[in-house]
Motif scaffolding. Structure first.
Motif: not given
Lengths: 112, 115
Positions: A30-32, A51, A94-102, A34
């Protein structure tokens, strides 16, 4: 790992026309999600985020995005664009414990 | 409330030199991330720091390094500059990285030109 694909690098539209900027994501968890906007010579600003809950997310300036889990998409839409909407738009995940990836961005050009 | 401050705004360096970029996050934010933005490539993630520890790292060569200080300010360094390092380097600050929905606030970036 998560990844984001923005399907259109450039989208030219006329003022007051509707627009859709497409974004697909890939993730095994699961991810958020943006959407950020970058106006010329400025940094990025958050436009909206998904979210949980309702799959339709709205921003204060008329944009909306719909989360579609089965199609792993998070497309951005606006029913009527203005000249001032001309900017670069970035989808991010963004996934759990990961950075925001564009994603690589979509340049929206609105002309009169 | 002051935003994210990046210095310098513009920089011209020669191939082979090294460069240090600075980022001051929003007061109270403890997480700083760095991105490289180039035409056609979008924003590529470099690294993320939280409370002076590197928590995530992107796929960049070892010439790219960073650190975070106890006051949450961060620096990134690029050694042995190459022409391909010319880009806009963006810094983003967040309150924390514990929550996936935490918003990232971006600075205006440092425009690095390598000649």
């Amino acid at each position: 790992a998560q990844s984001v694909t923005q399907l259109d690098s450039q989208v030219p539209v006329f003022e007051e026309a509707p627009v859709e900027l497409r974004c697909n994501y890939s993730s095994s968890v699961s991810v958020y999600l943006f959407w950020y906007v970058q106006y010329p010579n400025q940094g990025l600003q958050l436009l909206l985020k998904y979210l949980s809950g309702s799959t339709l997310v709205e921003s204060i300036n008329g944009f909306e995005a719909e989360f579609n889990k089965s199609q792993t998409s998070f497309h951005l839409r606006k029913p009527s664009v203005h000249i001032s909407d001309t900017a670069e738009y970035f989808c991010a995940v963004r996934g759990p414990g990961t950075a925001l990836i564009f994603g690589k961005g979509t340049t929206l050009s609105v002309s009169s | 409330k002051a935003g994210v401050t990046q210095t310098p705004r513009y920089l011209i360096k020669t191939r082979g030199q090294q460069v240090t970029l600075s980022c001051s996050p929003i007061s109270g934010h403890r997480s700083v991330s760095w991105y490289q933005q180039t035409p056609g490539q979008g924003l590529q993630f470099l690294f993320e720091y939280f409370s002076e520890t590197q928590r995530n790292k992107g796929n960049f060569p070892g010439r790219f390094s960073g650190r975070q200080f106890s006051n949450s300010r961060s620096e990134m360094n690029v050694s042995t500059l190459e022409l391909g390092d010319s880009a806009l380097y963006l810094c983003a600050s967040s309150f924390d990285i514990q929550s996936m929905n935490t918003e990232a606030f971006f600075g205006q970036g440092t425009r690095l030109t390598v000649v």
